[in-house]
Design a protein around this motif. Structure first.
Motif, mmCIF file in Angstrom:
data_model
loop_
_atom_site.group_PDB
_atom_site.id
_atom_site.type_symbol
_atom_site.label_atom_id
_atom_site.label_comp_id
_atom_site.label_asym_id
_atom_site.label_seq_id
_atom_site.Cartn_x
_atom_site.Cartn_y
_atom_site.Cartn_z
ATOM 1 N N HIS A 20 37.212 44.418 36.077
ATOM 2 C CA HIS A 20 37.710 43.686 34.913
ATOM 3 C C HIS A 20 36.600 42.853 34.270
ATOM 4 O O HIS A 20 36.552 42.702 33.038
ATOM 5 C CB HIS A 20 38.885 42.796 35.311
ATOM 6 C CG HIS A 20 40.106 43.562 35.691
ATOM 7 N ND1 HIS A 20 41.214 42.980 36.284
ATOM 8 C CD2 HIS A 20 40.400 44.883 35.579
ATOM 9 C CE1 HIS A 20 42.128 43.905 36.505
ATOM 10 N NE2 HIS A 20 41.652 45.061 36.086
ATOM 11 N N THR A 77 38.881 38.342 33.040
ATOM 12 C CA THR A 77 38.616 38.945 31.730
ATOM 13 C C THR A 77 38.717 37.911 30.627
ATOM 14 O O THR A 77 37.828 37.801 29.765
ATOM 15 C CB THR A 77 39.612 40.095 31.461
ATOM 16 O OG1 THR A 77 39.634 40.970 32.579
ATOM 17 C CG2 THR A 77 39.225 40.868 30.217
ATOM 18 N N ALA A 105 43.718 44.875 32.135
ATOM 19 C CA ALA A 105 42.542 44.042 32.416
ATOM 20 C C ALA A 105 42.569 42.751 31.610
ATOM 21 O O ALA A 105 42.114 41.694 32.081
ATOM 22 C CB ALA A 105 41.266 44.820 32.110
#
Length: 451
Positions: A399, A329, A323
């Motif tokens: 994410h 992210t 992620a």
């Protein structure tokens, strides 16, 4: 002449102590939000554990279970009911708070309002720019630019409760006002940028229950203030009708909550029809509603929303590392942890340099930085905007949840370090404030509650 000058200087100070009635009201709000924040922490952990346990399928089946009346566009999943329905209560409180602050609170004076409003704007714009810069080469993820714009005041205050910081009232009020204003900005962003397939006819029909709600609340504030059942039996159905029509229009239904909050009168009416500001023991209808509905918001609505929104299957250490490679992210992490405090600090500094305002002598820029870092604890509205930006269950949506939770935890830890380093100074300010209250014959609300 010297007293005149000192009074003028005090009026232009940034983050100065509020009036005592305002301090009492804000203190009561902060106390309830702190409790709500601790509940929020508990349900978030529970959702994460369930979503990553062998029984994860039952969590997602419950979240995605649909019910409701399809012809009214109200056949929604449990998660959508929590986001669209329960959060409307939270935003109704936001509308009440904002109107109360700008009509009868300390922020009705531009000299006091300019700093938290400007700081909130900076705390929205800079994170959005940071996220956009990181996702510029990934057009499909740019839609999430507004995810890191809002501060979760309940979570932030829960952090303060855990670290036992003696943060001065001025900084707490600054944090609360900043969070409320950036929630309003976030709602405006949702209304203008995340509304799809808008049906104008439903919006026009929505004006009928909305207008009737405002007319009755403005016309009979004492009646609805004294009789609890009257508000539930008369105003609540009108509010639900406005919410349902707003939802059917394609504009996010939580916007209806803010509009309804704005229509509740803040000022009290005399018998001759003139208005007067609320006083301790004699609040206006907005303050009465705020007192009635806050437990429902902090104890039920927000925790249930968090429970159904925070659950994400991380996939262990490997999934977490994977992620971190997603620009979604990275954008949210950088925006909340770095962009949020940078925007708040730089905007506040710019206000002091371009106006006659100056930082209160009892505080330093480290204090503003600490509050700015704490404002990076984004949760409720960030999760809401995430669900509007990316499809539930998609990699970007999952994410983004990981990023929101990680950034909030990181901001909380960094703020703990900065604010704990200043705790000795905060204790001294707390002692000075207590001496001032004792000298003025004002009872200590903390001692009263402890006994």
């Amino acid at each position: 002449m010297s007293s005149e000058r000192s009074g003028s200087t005090a009026a232009n100070r940034v983050l100065q102590r509020s009036s005592y009635p305002e301090w009492l009201r804000i203190h009561e709000i902060l106390r309830k939000e702190t409790v709500g924040g601790i509940i929020l922490l508990v349900v978030t952990v529970a959702a994460l554990i369930w979503a990553n346990s062998p029984f994860a399928g039952s969590y997602f089946a419950l979240r995605d279970f649909e019910f409701g009346y399809e012809p009214w566009h109200l056949k929604l999943t449990v998660g959508e009911w929590a986001a669209d329905g329960l959060l409307a209560i939270f935003f109704f409180l936001t509308g009440l708070e904002l109107k109360r602050e700008f009509v009868a609170g300390d922020l009705r004076r531009p000299s006091r309002a300019i700093v938290p409003v400007a700081a909130a704007a900076g705390g929205v714009v800079v994170p959005a720019l940071v996220y956009t810069a990181i996702n510029l080469s990934s057009p499909e993820t740019l839609r999430g630019w507004a995810i890191p714009t809002a501060t979760d005041i309940a979570f932030a205050l829960a952090v303060l409760a855990v670290i036992s910081s003696h943060l001065p009232g001025a900084l707490r009020i600054f944090l609360l006002t900043l969070a409320v204003v950036d929630d309003l900005i976030a709602i405006a962003i949702i209304a203008f940028f995340y509304s799809t397939d808008v049906h104008v006819e439903y919006l026009l029909w929505m004006l009928l229950p909305l207008g009737l709600f405002g007319f009755l609340a403005q016309r009979n504030p004492k009646f609805f203030g004294r009789r609890v059942t009257a508000a539930w039996l008369i105003l609540l159905p009108l509010g639900i009708a406005a919410w349902a029509l707003m939802h059917a229009s394609g504009v996010h239904a939580t916007v209806a909550g803010v509009l309804l909050g704005f229509l509740v009168p803040v000022l009290r009416r005399r018998r001759d029809g003139s208005v007067k500001p609320p006083r301790p023991g004699k609040p206006g209808l907005a303050e009465i509603f705020e007192h009635r509905f806050r437990p429902l918001s902090t104890g039920v609505a927000i925790p249930l929303f968090a429970f159904f929104s925070a659950g994400v299957a991380v996939g262990g250490a490997e999934g977490f590392v994977s992620a971190l490679g997603d620009p979604v992210t990275l954008g949210i992490l950088a925006a909340l942890v770095l962009g949020k405090p940078a925007g708040i600090l730089l905007t506040t500094w710019a206000v002091t340099k371009t106006t006659k305002a100056s930082l209160d002598p009892g505080l330093s820029w480290w204090d503003v930085l600490g509050v700015g870092i704490l404002a990076g604890v984004g949760f409720t509205v960030s999760l809401l905007v995430n669900d509007l930006s990316f499809d539930a269950g998609s990699p970007s949506n999952d994410h983004a949840k990981v990023a929101i939770l990680t950034a909030s935890l990181t901001s909380a830890l960094l703020a703990t370090v900065v604010l704990r380093l200043r705790n000795r100074r905060y204790r001294a300010i707390e002692a000075e404030e207590k001496l001032d209250r004792d000298r003025d014959g004002i009872p200590d609300v903390f001692e009263d509650r402890n006994h």
